[in-house]
Enzyme design. Structure first.
Site, PDB file in Angstrom:
ATOM      1  N   HIS A  10     -28.545  -0.989 -18.786  1.00 22.10           N
ATOM      2  CA  HIS A  10     -28.278  -2.156 -18.553  1.00 22.10           C
ATOM      3  C   HIS A  10     -29.496  -2.963 -17.947  1.00 22.10           C
ATOM      4  O   HIS A  10     -30.295  -2.351 -17.562  1.00 22.10           O
ATOM      5  CB  HIS A  10     -27.101  -2.555 -17.561  1.00 22.10           C
ATOM      6  N   SER A  21     -28.603   0.997  -9.611  1.00 20.73           N
ATOM      7  CA  SER A  21     -27.851   1.597  -9.037  1.00 20.73           C
ATOM      8  C   SER A  21     -26.931   2.329  -9.840  1.00 20.73           C
ATOM      9  O   SER A  21     -25.932   3.123  -9.833  1.00 20.73           O
ATOM     10  CB  SER A  21     -26.847   0.466  -8.134  1.00 20.73           C
ATOM     11  N   GLN A  49     -30.666  -7.294 -16.163  1.00 20.34           N
ATOM     12  CA  GLN A  49     -30.124  -8.430 -15.684  1.00 20.34           C
ATOM     13  C   GLN A  49     -30.880  -9.647 -16.320  1.00 20.34           C
ATOM     14  O   GLN A  49     -31.917  -9.523 -16.546  1.00 20.34           O
ATOM     15  CB  GLN A  49     -30.165  -8.325 -14.223  1.00 20.34           C
ATOM     16  N   CYS A  74     -17.311   4.314 -13.876  1.00 18.99           N
ATOM     17  CA  CYS A  74     -18.515   3.345 -14.107  1.00 18.99           C
ATOM     18  C   CYS A  74     -18.041   2.187 -14.238  1.00 18.99           C
ATOM     19  O   CYS A  74     -17.144   1.797 -15.144  1.00 18.99           O
ATOM     20  CB  CYS A  74     -19.540   3.937 -15.544  1.00 18.99           C
ATOM     21  N   HIS A  82     -22.500   5.404 -22.150  1.00 19.09           N
ATOM     22  CA  HIS A  82     -23.003   5.628 -20.740  1.00 19.09           C
ATOM     23  C   HIS A  82     -24.101   6.460 -20.593  1.00 19.09           C
ATOM     24  O   HIS A  82     -25.003   6.352 -19.770  1.00 19.09           O
ATOM     25  CB  HIS A  82     -21.688   6.238 -20.073  1.00 19.09           C
ATOM     26  N   CYS A  93     -18.964   0.693 -18.126  1.00 20.93           N
ATOM     27  CA  CYS A  93     -18.225   1.128 -19.170  1.00 20.93           C
ATOM     28  C   CYS A  93     -17.115   0.404 -19.835  1.00 20.93           C
ATOM     29  O   CYS A  93     -16.543  -0.429 -19.082  1.00 20.93           O
ATOM     30  CB  CYS A  93     -17.777   2.617 -19.121  1.00 20.93           C
TER      31      CYS A  93
END
Ligand code: H2U
Length: 344
Positions: A165, A160, A167, A50, A112, A53
């Site tokens: 997370h 994705s 943005q 990942c 994760h 991570c």
């Protein structure tokens, strides 16, 4: 007699000036469409492959620090760029304008395997603190006038990577959706010297039928004009232009509201509920924007189960959005769900 709970009608969106077709009678029709596989894979708490991570290498070769709470970085493939040469292109019908900006990726947790509804209030408050810090810092960039915070959750939303997370895109121009909201709020403010959203919220609280959750500082509701089946809005009770005005106490209350709506979402179909969510707030230029009342919106695509999602196609692409189940029905379902996560 016309009853919006039963009969076909159109509803007006106060904040955008647009209309949605509501067809409550259609929710009874049989379903023969696509069923996807709800893949509830169990993820490891750390995944060496990942790129989000802690300690891992990103696509551009940079290493993430061994972060213990939240972490943000400039998107290695940002859609907006800072160093675009100045200039416009205007040739009759053909117009283009340069747009400068900066895109950041915000990791909500080093874990994760977790998502917002599985984090604690303190951890979500950490995400809010980071959003506020990012806004404060990005606003210092001279060309930045607008900051869009958002989260795309779930692969059906085109996300994705399952690592929790979001943005942030900061740019010169106020984009289309917040710009519509600015126009409507400012018309109302010019006439009434009041917040359109605060006045709307007062009426929603009086009626109660679209309220999902309320704490001391925030209300979560399904807006009267919702387009997505389980669309919601988190609205601060206090009239604030931007999230940078939040007090410590309000940040905890916001975290609590954010956690409880996402838990209800997961509980609805016992799945990690996909959505696009984000914050609409006043632009970050030198103007005051007294009309703005910031809020967070959630646009989730799921309709009848973990596998049946709503597509915005056909009439919706060509005419205007349409929904079957009413906003009142959705609010009642969400309101009655427990706010303890089904996995616990
Ligand atoms: P999604 O929320 O759409 O999954 O986006 C994750 C972002 O992470 C995506 O915009 C960025 C992609 O450009 N990214 C990096 O910045 N560095 C990487 O090493 C991979 C992905």
């Amino acid at each position: 007699m016309f009853d919006y709970r039963e009969h076909s009608h159109r509803r007006f969106n106060l904040l955008t000036g647009e209309w949605v077709q509501v067809s409550p009678h259609r929710s009874k029709r049989p379903w023969q469409g696509q069923e996807e596989n709800a893949n509830e894979e169990r993820r490891p708490s750390y995944d060496e492959k990942c790129y989000l991570c802690p300690g891992n290498k990103r696509a551009n070769g940079e290493l993430n620090p061994d972060y213990g709470s939240t972490y943000s970085f400039v998107n290695d493939f940002g859609a907006l760029q800072s160093d675009v040469p100045d200039g416009d292109f205007e040739q009759g019908f053909f117009r283009a304008k340069r747009e400068r900006g900066i895109c950041k990726v915000v990791c909500f947790s080093p874990r994760h395997d977790l998502t917002i509804p599985e984090l604690s209030n303190d951890e979500i408050k950490g995400v809010i603190d980071l959003w506020v810090r990012e806004c404060q810092q990005l606003a210092l960039i001279p060309y930045v006038n607008h900051i869009q915070i958002f989260e795309n959750k779930g692969s059906v939303m085109g996300c994705s990577n399952p690592h929790p997370h979001g943005q942030i895109w900061a740019q010169e121009t106020v984009p289309v959706e917040p710009d519509k909201k600015q126009t409507r709020q400012s018309l109302y403010y010019l006439k009434n010297k009041r917040s359109l959203i605060a006045d709307y919220l007062e009426k929603e609280l009086e009626s109660g039928e679209r309220i999902v959750f309320e704490n001391e500082h925030f209300v979560t509701l399904v807006p009267f004009w919702a387009i997505w089946p389980y669309e919601t809005m988190i609205v601060p009770k206090r009239w604030m232009r931007r999230i940078t005005e939040l007090t410590e106490e309000e940040r905890f209350a916001f975290a609590d509201a954010y956690r409880r709506i996402t838990i209800r979402y997961d509980n609805l179909f016992k799945t990690s509920f996909p959505y696009s969510a984000g914050i609409h707030q006043a632009p970050f230029d030198e103007n005051k924007y007294p009309e703005w009342h910031w809020h967070m919106v959630f646009y989730p695509p799921l309709l009848r189960s973990a596998t049946i999602k709503k597509f915005m196609v056909g009439y919706e692409m060509l005419a205007n959005p349409q929904r079957d189940i009413s906003a009142e029905y959705s609010a009642e379902r969400l309101r009655n769900l427990p706010d303890k996560h089904y996995k616990n």
